[in-house]
Design an enzyme around this catalytic site. Structure first.
Site, PDB file in Angstrom:
ATOM      1  N   LYS A 282       0.844  -1.199   0.000  1.00  0.00           N
ATOM      2  CA  LYS A 282       0.000   0.000   0.000  1.00  0.00           C
ATOM      3  C   LYS A 282       0.878   1.246   0.000  1.00  0.00           C
ATOM      4  CE  LYS A 282      -0.689  -1.042   4.844  1.00  0.00           C
ATOM      5  NZ  LYS A 282      -0.797  -0.005   5.830  1.00  0.00           N
TER       6      LYS A 282
ATOM      7  N   ARG B 176      -9.466  -0.945  15.170  1.00  0.00           N
ATOM      8  CA  ARG B 176      -9.587  -0.243  13.887  1.00  0.00           C
ATOM      9  C   ARG B 176     -10.622  -1.023  13.079  1.00  0.00           C
ATOM     10  NH1 ARG B 176      -4.110   0.965  10.435  1.00  0.00           N
ATOM     11  NH2 ARG B 176      -4.340  -1.248  10.027  1.00  0.00           N
TER      12      ARG B 176
ATOM     13  N   TYR C 260      15.807  30.115   9.055  1.00  0.00           N
ATOM     14  CA  TYR C 260      14.636  30.794   9.628  1.00  0.00           C
ATOM     15  C   TYR C 260      14.646  30.720  11.151  1.00  0.00           C
ATOM     16  CZ  TYR C 260      12.503  30.692   4.965  1.00  0.00           C
ATOM     17  OH  TYR C 260      12.229  30.865   3.633  1.00  0.00           O
TER      18      TYR C 260
END
Ligand SMILES: Cc1ncc(COP(=O)(O)O)c(C=O)c1O
Length: 382
Positions: free
Chosen positions: A42, A140, A270
């Site tokens: 998958k 699940r 940053y």
């Protein structure tokens, strides 16, 4: 029309298909010979590329493929008719009609799904192949193990639905062998609540990669469902599966775009989260989070340049990452930097790369973006 020139690679993943084939053979050799091999492919074969990976696994002798959805299953069907393809996630109702048309096997967890697949089979005049999914503690998908008997009885009243297998999924096989054993017990008890199952014909499976560590080879288990290990990655650092000697299929590379010297005290990237502690040489790499280097790697990861570990300085940005090359002599624009893999005897494993961003190899592999070309090493290794 202008032809596109052949440009150099700035950031790429190498996929060693010969290693993939060797891994499958090694895993198979570590299992009893009657065990069928379900290759879990998958999410674009864990980011390795579905077509290339599946084609090689077909060649190497995988018995069946497991994917997340109908789109992935159809892609495998394009490669060949012979291999059963099991969809692990629930289908949306609009997808039901493709099961028969593309000869795709669905996982069944609810009576509603049985009714839908029965209706889809009746309309097309085809029998829909299914595996019964049993929830033994994953919470699940799957029918709760104590209710598997009722769902099985319901399925038997659906003539266009054909049961080809039954399976469960472990929630913590990599860290809790006692609970994994409990899940096995619950699964076997659930199967006993389904009278008339023909274990000579059905595929009965539970083990993912980590499950293989505690598999006892007992009846009626006759298949394994392997994802990560076939890509040469252990499910956790102390895994006894190291004895199978699989090797990494994936490596991740970029190049140095620029080297410059900066004085001590300079803030880097940053937010200036890093301040140089000495006069330094820094290399600006041609890859950032737009390629799959997690921003959480900022100030934490290393890369290999000239076979030496170079720490990431400051925040990873979208297209560039800055590393310290003060202690590496002769670094110049164009040099290769290895993010995951080996260079001159040094190695950064995917486990290490993932841990630096509080992630896991499964997620890291799925996070390499589509900007990154996959370069396939295809030698048959015969
Ligand atoms: C239902 C199911 N089976 C098997 C696997 C394969 O697991 P692994 O990659 O740990 O081998 C997965 C992966 O997430 C899965 O969801």
């Amino acid at each position: 029309m202008q032809t596109v020139p052949q440009l150099p690679l700035r950031c790429w993943a190498e996929i060693d298909l010969a290693a993939l084939e060797r891994n499958l053979k090694l895993i198979r050799a570590s299992l009893p010979s009657h065990i069928k091999y379900v290759a879990v492919v998958k999410a674009d074969a864990y980011g390795h590329g579905l077509y290339q990976t599946v084609a090689r696994l077909m060649h190497a002798g995988a018995d069946l493929f497991a994917v997340a959805n109908v789109t992935e299953a159809m892609a495998i069907r394009e490669l060949g008719p012979g291999w059963p393809v099991l969809v692990l996630s629930p289908l949306l109702p609009e997808e039901d009609k493709y099961l028969g048309e593309y000869d795709i096997t669905a996982a069944v967890s609810t009576a509603d799904e049985v009714d839908r697949f029965e209706a889809a089979g009746r309309v097309t005049g085809k029998t829909i192949a299914v595996h019964l999914k049993i929830d033994t503690g994953m919470g699940r998908v799957g029918v709760w193990h104590e209710q598997a008997g009722e769902l099985y009885a319901h399925m038997r009243s659906a003539p266009h639905v054909r049961l080809d297998g039954a399976f469960t999924h472990f929630s913590s096989a990599d860290e809790d062998p006692a609970f994994t054993d409990e899940q096995r017990r619950r699964f076997l008890a659930a199967l006993r609540r389904c009278p008339g199952l023909d274990f000579n014909r059905l595929l009965i499976h539970a083990d993912n990669s980590a499950g293989l560590e505690t598999a006892h080879g007992e009846q009626p288990f006759n298949a394994v469902r392997v994802g990560l290990l076939q890509f040469g990655i252990l499910p956790h650092p102390n895994s006894m599966l190291a004895r199978v000697h699989t090797e990494p299929v994936f490596s991740f590379h970029t190049r140095v775009g620029m080297v410059k010297r900066l004085p001590s005290g300079t803030g880097i990237s940053y937010g200036r989260t890093c301040s140089l502690k000495r006069d330094s040489a820094v290399a600006i790499l041609c890859a950032g989070y737009g390629d799959g280097i997690a921003r959480a790697c900022s100030n934490r990861s290393h890369v290999l340049i000239h076979g030496q570990r170079c720490p990431v300085l400051g925040r990873v940005t979208m297209d560039q990452t800055i590393v310290d090359v003060t202690d590496v002599s002769g670094v110049k624009c164009g040099d290769e930097a290895v993010l995951v893999g080996r260079q001159q005897g040094a190695e950064i494993s995917i486990a290490e790369f993932s841990a630096r961003s509080d992630s896991i190899p499964w997620e890291t592999l799925c996070s390499v973006t589509k900007r990154v070309p996959r370069i396939y090493k295809t030698s048959l290794g015969l």
